[in-house]
Design an enzyme around this catalytic site. Sequence first.
Site, PDB file in Angstrom:
ATOM      1  N   GLU A  85      -2.102  -2.048   2.155  1.00  0.00           N
ATOM      2  CA  GLU A  85      -0.842  -1.523   1.635  1.00  0.00           C
ATOM      3  C   GLU A  85      -1.145  -0.580   0.471  1.00  0.00           C
ATOM      4  OE1 GLU A  85       3.400  -2.962  -0.381  1.00  0.00           O
ATOM      5  OE2 GLU A  85       1.905  -4.453   0.206  1.00  0.00           O
ATOM      6  N   LYS A 107      -4.527  -8.423  -6.347  1.00  0.00           N
ATOM      7  CA  LYS A 107      -3.929  -7.120  -6.635  1.00  0.00           C
ATOM      8  C   LYS A 107      -2.784  -7.254  -7.641  1.00  0.00           C
ATOM      9  CE  LYS A 107      -3.723  -4.093  -3.265  1.00  0.00           C
ATOM     10  NZ  LYS A 107      -3.255  -3.324  -2.084  1.00  0.00           N
ATOM     11  N   ARG A 113     -11.018 -15.378   2.296  1.00  0.00           N
ATOM     12  CA  ARG A 113     -11.006 -14.298   1.317  1.00  0.00           C
ATOM     13  C   ARG A 113     -12.354 -14.220   0.605  1.00  0.00           C
ATOM     14  NH1 ARG A 113      -6.000 -12.656  -1.017  1.00  0.00           N
ATOM     15  NH2 ARG A 113      -7.107 -12.387  -2.972  1.00  0.00           N
TER      16      ARG A 113
END
Length: 507
Positions: A90, A360, A350
Amino acid sequence: MLQRPWWKACPSAAWVERGTAGDDDAAKKEGSKSVWALDRRVDPLLGRTLPYWPEASGAGGPQTCNNSPALLAEHHRVNGAAVRTRFPPEPNGYLHLGHAKSMNMNFSLAFERLAAAGAPPKRRETVFRYDDTNPEAETKEFIDSLAKDVAWMGWAPVKTTHTSDYFGVFYELALELIKGGKAYVCHQKPAEIEACRSVAKARAALRALEASGEKPPPQVVEEARVCEPTAHESPFRDRGVDENLKLFERMRTGVCPEGECTLRLKMDATAANFNMFDQVAYRIKHCAHPHAGDKWCIYPTYDYTHCIVDALEHVDYSICTLEFETRRESYYWVLDALDLYRPKVFEMSRLNVSHVVLSKRKLTKLVDNGHVVGWDDPRMPTISGLRRRGYSAAAVNAFCRDVGVTRNENFIEYARLQHFARADLEERAPRRMAVRDPLPVTLTGDASHFKGYDAPNHPTDASFGTRSLTLTHNVFIERDDFREADDKDFYGLAPLKWVRLRWCACV
């Protein structure tokens, strides 16, 4: 799927089918088709099987993801010799080390794993997709930075796409869902939705306790509100199709203010998986989009769009991190409801690195609160920050390859990243000398020693050549390299002791 009326207007229609134009008949029989033929017991990217799928048993055989034979045949025809993955960040920040691991998986390691399992792709294809559905958090700066970092890391996508390019298709599919009774316009506020969700959670807990024979605590019974059968549902859930279509049109044309209503998917409000609790598919945002412009004032959500774009771009493997595993059921619900092709989904852990923030949301706070000077600050774990700190793409990629991919939670020491930076510099960096804690030394003696000396630019690779060092009467040495009292285990300079200056004379 390719025969649907909206397909010709779909952005991927211009390139997914064209990709097979150069394939010969033999190649078309391989590639994508071969990975779908892998037995579930050897598929290295096998995802969790949903209980209602035919292959839910423990027996062998290929995983079809509940695709009909017609959908799979269409997918194989479209992909031909290719096996396709996607990298969909994104654009609401810069890429960081965690994205570097994802890139390594989607552009390289996934295909190598498939080859090792006996299904080598004839053609590897990775789509770089901007997952840009939130105009309030996304900017042109972030869009440009993502493209720059992907290129710098050395990855070459077969196609670069934007989720926002499919906004028209998402709208048409939303109309299909409404007409099929699978979506409705809801006027509940966020707090009211959360209250219904809390009741649904309490009822799921109550069912689990009753199934195990345990007596439920009074608090759980109270929260479940068992005397109100529909307390867990939106009061607008049973609106008629015509009313929903009219309300959705009001949303689209900007008549409704922000926050007044949403379009929700009519999923399963009683499911134990709370991602099936009537997810929001569309919300109203009266703001322009950094890529799509100001054409829309309703924007689709990630949960509604990412599975659809995976299907429209005919991705074979949709690879994400483990926090999305609970969304697998809703991912396939949307595709089942629309009868679209269902990709395979694989979740991996992750990347967690000691003393490094890879959230983020937290990195955004560091930037917004002025703790660092932008996303490319050398102190940041972003690709741009690492680049400014002196890391090379080869070092970062080597680190990601060494870490590999697993479904187990892991914690990587920061020293491991530094090791690959040193290993990369060892091979390609010319050597230079510097003194960090200087101690001045005055040299005297035969003038013939004060001259130029050749020093190699690399200790082991002669192709780097040499450089000339001039020995003068005044030099600097490290303060730790001198002692007034000598010791047999000390190899530096001391009174009445001879030592050699590197690449030069003895003093």
